[in-house]
Each structure stands twice: as structure tokens, then as C-alpha cells.
Design a protein around this motif. Structure first.
Motif, PDB file in Angstrom:
ATOM      1  N   GLY A   1       0.822  -1.195   0.000  1.00 35.10           N
ATOM      2  CA  GLY A   1       0.000   0.000   0.000  1.00 35.10           C
ATOM      3  C   GLY A   1       0.859   1.248   0.000  1.00 35.10           C
ATOM      4  O   GLY A   1       2.076   1.169  -0.173  1.00 35.10           O
ATOM      5  N   ALA A   2       0.205   2.379   0.196  1.00 35.13           N
ATOM      6  CA  ALA A   2       0.917   3.658   0.109  1.00 35.13           C
ATOM      7  C   ALA A   2       0.393   4.653   1.135  1.00 35.13           C
ATOM      8  O   ALA A   2      -0.760   4.587   1.556  1.00 35.13           O
ATOM      9  CB  ALA A   2       0.778   4.248  -1.296  1.00 35.13           C
ATOM     10  N   VAL A   3       1.283   5.558   1.502  1.00 43.03           N
ATOM     11  CA  VAL A   3       0.910   6.733   2.290  1.00 43.03           C
ATOM     12  C   VAL A   3       0.960   7.918   1.331  1.00 43.03           C
ATOM     13  O   VAL A   3       1.983   8.141   0.678  1.00 43.03           O
ATOM     14  CB  VAL A   3       1.906   6.970   3.448  1.00 43.03           C
ATOM     15  N   VAL A   4      -0.138   8.650   1.217  1.00 40.61           N
ATOM     16  CA  VAL A   4      -0.148   9.886   0.435  1.00 40.61           C
ATOM     17  C   VAL A   4      -0.075  11.044   1.429  1.00 40.61           C
ATOM     18  O   VAL A   4      -1.025  11.285   2.170  1.00 40.61           O
ATOM     19  CB  VAL A   4      -1.407  10.006  -0.448  1.00 40.61           C
ATOM     20  N   LEU A   5       1.070  11.719   1.457  1.00 43.15           N
ATOM     21  CA  LEU A   5       1.232  12.862   2.350  1.00 43.15           C
ATOM     22  C   LEU A   5       0.554  14.077   1.725  1.00 43.15           C
ATOM     23  O   LEU A   5       0.679  14.305   0.519  1.00 43.15           O
ATOM     24  CB  LEU A   5       2.709  13.162   2.569  1.00 43.15           C
TER      25      LEU A   5
ATOM     26  N   VAL B   1      -3.516   5.383   2.556  1.00 38.42           N
ATOM     27  CA  VAL B   1      -4.073   6.314   3.530  1.00 38.42           C
ATOM     28  C   VAL B   1      -3.550   7.696   3.187  1.00 38.42           C
ATOM     29  O   VAL B   1      -2.454   7.836   2.629  1.00 38.42           O
ATOM     30  CB  VAL B   1      -3.703   5.949   4.994  1.00 38.42           C
ATOM     31  N   VAL B   2      -4.333   8.709   3.494  1.00 40.07           N
ATOM     32  CA  VAL B   2      -3.880  10.082   3.335  1.00 40.07           C
ATOM     33  C   VAL B   2      -3.421  10.565   4.705  1.00 40.07           C
ATOM     34  O   VAL B   2      -4.175  10.504   5.686  1.00 40.07           O
ATOM     35  CB  VAL B   2      -4.994  10.996   2.791  1.00 40.07           C
ATOM     36  N   ALA B   3      -2.164  11.011   4.788  1.00 40.80           N
ATOM     37  CA  ALA B   3      -1.609  11.536   6.031  1.00 40.80           C
ATOM     38  C   ALA B   3      -1.406  13.034   5.860  1.00 40.80           C
ATOM     39  O   ALA B   3      -0.612  13.461   5.016  1.00 40.80           O
ATOM     40  CB  ALA B   3      -0.282  10.837   6.354  1.00 40.80           C
TER      41      ALA B   3
ATOM     42  N   VAL C   1      -7.998   8.921   6.599  1.00 38.13           N
ATOM     43  CA  VAL C   1      -7.267  10.188   6.620  1.00 38.13           C
ATOM     44  C   VAL C   1      -6.778  10.379   8.057  1.00 38.13           C
ATOM     45  O   VAL C   1      -7.578  10.315   9.001  1.00 38.13           O
ATOM     46  CB  VAL C   1      -8.151  11.375   6.203  1.00 38.13           C
ATOM     47  N   VAL C   2      -5.477  10.577   8.221  1.00 40.79           N
ATOM     48  CA  VAL C   2      -4.902  10.757   9.560  1.00 40.79           C
ATOM     49  C   VAL C   2      -4.074  12.042   9.584  1.00 40.79           C
ATOM     50  O   VAL C   2      -3.504  12.438   8.570  1.00 40.79           O
ATOM     51  CB  VAL C   2      -4.036   9.552   9.979  1.00 40.79           C
ATOM     52  N   LEU C   3      -4.033  12.679  10.735  1.00 40.31           N
ATOM     53  CA  LEU C   3      -3.204  13.858  10.910  1.00 40.31           C
ATOM     54  C   LEU C   3      -1.867  13.412  11.489  1.00 40.31           C
ATOM     55  O   LEU C   3      -1.814  12.510  12.323  1.00 40.31           O
ATOM     56  CB  LEU C   3      -3.878  14.855  11.853  1.00 40.31           C
ATOM     57  N   CYS C   4      -0.769  14.024  11.020  1.00 43.31           N
ATOM     58  CA  CYS C   4       0.541  13.583  11.490  1.00 43.31           C
ATOM     59  C   CYS C   4       1.538  14.727  11.481  1.00 43.31           C
ATOM     60  O   CYS C   4       1.280  15.803  10.936  1.00 43.31           O
ATOM     61  CB  CYS C   4       1.058  12.433  10.629  1.00 43.31           C
ATOM     62  N   ASP C   5       2.677  14.465  12.085  1.00 43.17           N
ATOM     63  CA  ASP C   5       3.836  15.344  12.011  1.00 43.17           C
ATOM     64  C   ASP C   5       4.947  14.503  11.394  1.00 43.17           C
ATOM     65  O   ASP C   5       5.466  13.591  12.041  1.00 43.17           O
ATOM     66  CB  ASP C   5       4.224  15.835  13.409  1.00 43.17           C
TER      67      ASP C   5
ATOM     68  N   LEU D   1       1.967   4.501   9.558  1.00 45.26           N
ATOM     69  CA  LEU D   1       2.322   3.247   8.890  1.00 45.26           C
ATOM     70  C   LEU D   1       1.516   2.076   9.437  1.00 45.26           C
ATOM     71  O   LEU D   1       1.072   1.202   8.673  1.00 45.26           O
ATOM     72  CB  LEU D   1       3.824   2.985   9.040  1.00 45.26           C
ATOM     73  N   ILE D   2       1.312   2.047  10.744  1.00 48.75           N
ATOM     74  CA  ILE D   2       0.499   0.979  11.344  1.00 48.75           C
ATOM     75  C   ILE D   2      -0.928   1.053  10.811  1.00 48.75           C
ATOM     76  O   ILE D   2      -1.526   0.035  10.454  1.00 48.75           O
ATOM     77  CB  ILE D   2       0.523   1.077  12.886  1.00 48.75           C
TER      78      ILE D   2
END
Length: 201
Positions: free
Chosen positions: A109-113, A137-139, A166-170, A181-182
Motif C-alpha cells: 500500500g501507500a501513504v499519500v502525504l 491512507v492520506v496523512a 485520513v490521519v493527521l501527522c507530524d 504506517l500501522i
């Protein structure tokens, strides 16, 4: 001796490595995220931004950025015993997208920042993974001094398929990046399991 050897072989055989892509627009924090979570010194293929690239690299909003990824970033993180993730950060500019097809081969899969100041910059990555049915997931990388938007707002603005997290991150923070990632591994695992059951049924 024999049992020790077989125990070591069993542990090695049960170890799993999963390939994850980290994508998004130019200057959104992909290299930063890979560097923050990687337990090995990350491989980077960054070059200084040049005058020649000024006409094609939109640095509006990221005017302090001095380098750009021209091939990929690579890092590794162990999520738990026996489960490692290999992270491949993709270049953000569309002139390097010919690399994406190669990098996406075999990816879980992928993380889209995403950067809410330039949300439209992640549209191409979202479209890419949706069309290839690669779970993502969109981060939202929460930059300081910018307005914070909720996950629902971002999901609507990007017109995401229902259920896409959709998750919020730093991106600078290891624990924050690890949580992203989890979340991706859990989501992609559910998607792949459902597809497998559909194909069997």
C-alpha cells in the motif's frame, strides 16, 4: 545445536517484510517522514534545486526548500518482531512519475502525504493509487502556523473513496510517522483479505 539451528531458521522463515510507498506533492515532507521513522540511515537521492527547474518546480508555499528527490528515498522500520516495512519515498514532480510504476510493483500500500496549503498537489497521487487499486491512507502533514483541518474535511476535499483513512501527522516525529504506517498496514491488510475472499468466493 540442532534445535537452536531450527529455531533460528523458523524465526527467519516467519519474518515478513512489506513494501510501502510514500507519495505526495513536491515539498510535502516525504523525505522527512522516511528519515524520521527509518531505523537505518535512509538512502536519499536528493539534488539541489536548480535554476533550470524553476520553471517546472512550483515552490510556492515551500520557498525554503533547497533540494528535491530525483529517484526515491529508501528506509526500513520494524513495526514488531517479525514484521518490517521497507519504505520507498517517491519523487513529487510529475516529470519523475515514470519511476512510480516500477516502485509500485509488489507494494502492499501507500501513504499519500498532504499539505492543506497545497492540497491539490496530492490529487495525482490519489488518482494513481485509486486507478491501480493500491490501498492507501492520506496523512495530513500538520505544518506549524497553518490552519488545521479535520479528517472529514480533507476526505471531502479530495473526494476519497468511502473508507479511505485520513490521519493527521507530524512527518518529523517518529512516533507520529509510525502510527501512520500501522494504520496503513491494518487498512491494506483488510482490503487485500477482502479481495482474496471475493476471488475465492
Amino acid at each position: 545445536m540442532g534445535s537452536e539451528h531450527s529455531d533460528a531458521m523458523g524465526t527467519e522463515a516467519s519474518a515478513m517484510a512489506l513494501k510501502i510507498l510514500v507519495a505526495g506533492g513536491f515539498g510535502v515532507g516525504k523525505t522527512t517522514l522516511v528519515g524520521a521513522v527509518s531505523e537505518i540511515r535512509p538512502l536519499r537521492t536528493e539534488e539541489l534545486l536548480s535554476e533550470a527547474g524553476q520553471s517546472v518546480d512550483d515552490t510556492d508555499g515551500v520557498d525554503r526548500k533547497t533540494t528535491t528527490t530525483v529517484a526515491m528515498d529508501f528506509g526500513r522500520i520494524t513495526i514488531r518482531s517479525g514484521l518490517s516495512l521497507y519504505l520507498f519515498g517517491t519523487p513529487g514532480q510529475d516529470r519523475f512519475w515514470f519511476l512510480w510504476d516500477e516502485l509500485s510493483q509488489g507494494a502492499l500500500g501507500a501513504v499519500v502525504l498532504a499539505d492543506t496549503r497545497r492540497l491539490e498537489d496530492c490529487f495525482p497521487a490519489v488518482d494513481y493509487f485509486e486507478h491501480r487499486r493500491i490501498p492507501f491512507v492520506v496523512a495530513v502533514n500538520c505544518f506549524t502556523s497553518t490552519r488545521t483541518y479535520g479528517a472529514q474535511d480533507v476526505s471531502r476535499a479530495l473526494d476519497l473513496d468511502r473508507g479511505t483513512p485520513v490521519v493527521l501527522c507530524d512527518a518529523r516525529d517518529r512516533d507520529s510517522g509510525k502510527e501512520v504506517l500501522i494504520r496503513l498496514v491494518e487498512y491494506a491488510g483488510r482490503i487485500h483479505t477482502a479481495r482474496l475472499l471475493d476471488s475465492v468466493g
